[in-house]
Design an enzyme around this catalytic site. Structure first.
Site, PDB file in Angstrom:
ATOM      1  N   GLU A 170      65.315  27.365  31.925  1.00  0.00           N
ATOM      2  CA  GLU A 170      66.481  27.228  32.796  1.00  0.00           C
ATOM      3  C   GLU A 170      67.239  25.929  32.486  1.00  0.00           C
ATOM      4  O   GLU A 170      66.638  24.874  32.285  1.00  0.00           O
ATOM      5  CB  GLU A 170      66.004  27.221  34.249  1.00  0.00           C
ATOM      6  CG  GLU A 170      67.082  26.965  35.293  1.00  0.00           C
ATOM      7  CD  GLU A 170      66.512  26.839  36.699  1.00  0.00           C
ATOM      8  OE1 GLU A 170      67.298  27.013  37.653  1.00  0.00           O
ATOM      9  OE2 GLU A 170      65.299  26.579  36.846  1.00  0.00           O
ATOM     10  N   LYS A 200      71.928  33.156  38.423  1.00  0.00           N
ATOM     11  CA  LYS A 200      70.821  32.993  39.359  1.00  0.00           C
ATOM     12  C   LYS A 200      71.234  33.456  40.743  1.00  0.00           C
ATOM     13  O   LYS A 200      72.326  33.123  41.229  1.00  0.00           O
ATOM     14  CB  LYS A 200      70.395  31.519  39.381  1.00  0.00           C
ATOM     15  CG  LYS A 200      69.138  31.206  40.170  1.00  0.00           C
ATOM     16  CD  LYS A 200      68.719  29.756  39.937  1.00  0.00           C
ATOM     17  CE  LYS A 200      67.436  29.383  40.644  1.00  0.00           C
ATOM     18  NZ  LYS A 200      67.005  27.997  40.331  1.00  0.00           N
ATOM     19  N   CYS A 233      64.332  31.214  37.487  1.00  0.00           N
ATOM     20  CA  CYS A 233      63.460  30.384  38.326  1.00  0.00           C
ATOM     21  C   CYS A 233      63.219  30.964  39.719  1.00  0.00           C
ATOM     22  O   CYS A 233      62.456  31.905  39.876  1.00  0.00           O
ATOM     23  CB  CYS A 233      64.005  28.953  38.406  1.00  0.00           C
ATOM     24  SG  CYS A 233      62.725  27.731  38.845  1.00  0.00           S
ATOM     25  N   LEU A 254      47.812  -7.252  38.356  1.00  0.00           N
ATOM     26  CA  LEU A 254      46.424  -6.803  38.447  1.00  0.00           C
ATOM     27  C   LEU A 254      45.709  -7.622  39.512  1.00  0.00           C
ATOM     28  O   LEU A 254      45.578  -8.836  39.375  1.00  0.00           O
ATOM     29  CB  LEU A 254      45.715  -6.963  37.103  1.00  0.00           C
ATOM     30  CG  LEU A 254      46.135  -5.998  35.989  1.00  0.00           C
ATOM     31  CD1 LEU A 254      45.316  -6.250  34.731  1.00  0.00           C
ATOM     32  CD2 LEU A 254      45.990  -4.543  36.421  1.00  0.00           C
ATOM     33  N   ILE A 259      41.536  -1.183  43.062  1.00  0.00           N
ATOM     34  CA  ILE A 259      41.502   0.146  42.460  1.00  0.00           C
ATOM     35  C   ILE A 259      42.894   0.645  42.092  1.00  0.00           C
ATOM     36  O   ILE A 259      43.073   1.323  41.074  1.00  0.00           O
ATOM     37  CB  ILE A 259      40.783   1.138  43.407  1.00  0.00           C
ATOM     38  CG1 ILE A 259      40.538   2.479  42.716  1.00  0.00           C
ATOM     39  CG2 ILE A 259      41.556   1.327  44.703  1.00  0.00           C
ATOM     40  CD1 ILE A 259      39.516   2.426  41.627  1.00  0.00           C
ATOM     41  N   ASN A 290      52.519 -12.035  54.305  1.00  0.00           N
ATOM     42  CA  ASN A 290      53.473 -11.356  53.436  1.00  0.00           C
ATOM     43  C   ASN A 290      54.182 -12.296  52.465  1.00  0.00           C
ATOM     44  O   ASN A 290      54.794 -11.838  51.489  1.00  0.00           O
ATOM     45  CB  ASN A 290      54.508 -10.606  54.276  1.00  0.00           C
ATOM     46  CG  ASN A 290      53.926  -9.349  54.896  1.00  0.00           C
ATOM     47  OD1 ASN A 290      52.875  -8.875  54.477  1.00  0.00           O
ATOM     48  ND2 ASN A 290      54.598  -8.810  55.896  1.00  0.00           N
TER      49      ASN A 290
END
Length: 556
Positions: A41, A111, A147, A300, A304, A382
């Site tokens: 599409e 369509k 679609c 970093l 996690i 903060n």
């Protein structure tokens, strides 16, 4: 009849580049003596084009491309998705499929079902089709759909269509249904797509040839997964997820025999693997297609979330294109640095350390005349992510690396994140993963993808913490994630009421608190970075929640 279903990765608005993709596919199909090449599409302009459709010069360029593709068609016919002009009343264009053969246009099909739910807004731009006719190709009547036409009333949450295009075409004599799609991935899409197609075939008793776009376009990630299913509802051919590919079929309409002539049907991987590959492709294409940067940078923390984003980025872009910066404060644990160092070493990425204590102290000193003797609180907490965000953006500005946001959906939902701080970035890589999914993906990477401990087990095992005050843990402010995430999913994706969620066994006071957090923090998400979408209801263009409203104050 030899049919090739080819899933391409077009770029929205790159008409010339998309033409090159299409013409290369046409040349390859011609060389392989394919009778019919089927492409996705809107492959000419890319999907979704959004308000580009409002630009007449954009439309004119598409129309010129259509003529070029038609003129270049040869012995191999090509069925491709594009925009065509509406010369009557209504919206000025259609979302169409064109069939071209030997330099001529054979048919033009529009369509019918134009979705307006979730991320879709097609009725804003396109005029819907209201007539159904089959097209004869090589003595065979085929039905062409686009679609949503094939998704007729299948698990649709907001509306019911009153016309089934595939059924209309079969009643007109179609011996097979072809569907051209640009369907975005969600974690449940491959399974539901297969179920939907097989249900159609069981009712209509004709084969279906389905081809889907592949590739990332801002937050949407199309997964490909093109397939051919015979009239007994058995999958004969299936293309892989998340990569450009094609499948070839030999269909004999007279006997209804359908044979896969290569490659062999792809296996559908487990859900967490699909989600990882989706995020990897989404990040790759976001950088490649925007041209915003070749390299990325991220903070970093030793946690996690940033560990998972670093792993995804490394696999998507290569270790040489990923830079990590660890920024410990007086509240950071020892593992904040050491775990980040181990992760960076395992991934092979560059890592820098910038201590933020002195900067933090200077901010507090500057604010002392205003804060006076007020007790330590959220404002002071903060300041730390805002300092880190500033440092990361400074690196990004200086060296051109795009900053990756590392927040997850649980945090974004509850507002457990800081505007102009850890919400900074150019793209939210895991912003549509709940925290439990983050852990699941990290474990899967170590156990099945890498086959070794790349994400340090200490990162996976330790209690999550923002580390903005002494001995802080996420559980101090939020319920445990095995309680929080199911409540969030029920409210955001399943759109259940507080009472309905509580009936699933959750404490009603807890549910009320979580729902209030979600609603109260919409203003943060309104300013959030684009987020790669893998769920049925993600924050972003598919969830439009008013900022100024009082319904939340009257819910029971």
């Amino acid at each position: 009849m030899i049919i090739r279903l080819e899933q391409l990765n077009p770029i929205i608005g790159d008409i010339s580049g998309n033409i090159s993709l299409i013409e290369r596919a046409m040349a390859d199909a011609e060389a392989d003596h394919v009778d019919l090449l089927v492409l996705p599409e809107l492959v000419v302009c890319g999907y979704p084009p959004m308000d580009l459709i409002e630009r007449q010069t954009f439309l004119d360029t598409i129309y010129q491309a259509n003529e070029r593709i038609i003129a270049n068609s040869g012995d191999t016919a090509v069925l491709f998705g594009t925009v065509t002009s509406n010369n009557s009343s209504g919206r000025k264009c259609f979302n169409s499929a064109l069939l071209a053969h030997s330099g001529e246009k054979i048919t033009e099909v529009h369509k019918t079902l134009l979705p307006t739910y979730d991320v879709y807004d097609e009725l804003r731009y396109f005029e819907p089709n209201d007539t159904f006719e089959c097209v004869e190709f090589k003595g065979t009547q085929i039905g062409i759909t686009v679609c949503e036409d094939i998704w007729y009333n299948f698990e649709l949450p907001y509306l019911t269509y009153d016309v089934n295009p595939a059924k209309e075409l079969v009643e007109k004599g179609a011996e097979a249904i072809f569907n051209l799609s640009a369907s975005p991935y969600t974690r449940n899409k491959p399974k539901s797509r297969q179920k939907m197609l097989q249900q159609h075939i069981e009712r209509l008793e004709v084969p279906v040839f389905y081809v889907n776009q592949v590739g990332g376009n801002t937050e949407l990630i199309s997964d490909g997964d093109s397939m051919a299913i015979n009239s007994d509802a058995n999958i004969v051919g299936r293309a892989p997820l998340f990569e450009e590919a094609h499948i070839d079929l030999d269909w004999e309409p007279k006997t209804d025999a359908l044979e896969n002539i290569g490659p062999a049907p792809a296996e559908v991987s487990e859900k967490i693997a699909q989600m990882f590959n989706a995020l990897k492709l989404g990040l790759q294409d976001y950088l490649d297609k925007t041209g915003i940067a070749d390299d990325v940078v991220l903070g970093l923390s030793g946690g996690i979330d940033s560990a998972l984003v670093a792993a995804i980025a490394t696999e998507a872009l290569g270790a040489e294109n990923v830079v990590g910066i660890t920024m410990p404060s007086e509240f950071s644990s020892e593992g904040s640095v050491t775990h980040s160092q181990q992760l960076a070493q395992n991934l092979g990425i560059e890592l820098h350390e910038i201590a933020v204590k002195d900067l933090y102290d200077q901010f507090n000193t500057a604010l002392k005349p205003l804060f006076k003797d007020a007790s330590f609180g959220v404002a002071e907490e903060n300041l730390q992510p805002r300092i880190r965000g500033t440092l990361l953006m400074a690196y990004s500005n200086k060296f051109g690396n795009m900053l990756l946001n590392t927040g997850n959906k649980s945090e974004l939902a509850t507002g457990y994140c800081t505007l102009y701080g850890d919400m900074a970035g150019g793209l939210g890589v895991i912003a549509d993963l709940y925290k439990l999914e983050v852990y699941e993906m990290a474990r899967w990477l170590n156990e099945k993808y890498y086959g070794e401990e790349i994400i340090p087990q200490e990162i996976i095992d330790k209690a999550p913490s923002a580390e903005l005050r002494p001995d802080q843990k996420d559980a101090d402010s939020l319920p445990k994630y095995d309680i929080l995430d199911p409540i969030l999913e029920a409210y955001i994706e399943k759109q259940l009421s507080i009472a309905e969620i509580a009936q699933q066994g959750f404490d009603i006071d807890t549910v009320q608190e979580i729902v209030a957090l979600v609603d109260r923090n919409e203003y943060k998400r309104f300013q959030a970075v684009p987020a790669l979408k893998v769920s049925d209801k993600a924050f972003g263009t598919g969830r439009r929640w008013p900022l100024v409203q009082r319904w939340t104050n009257n819910r029971n």
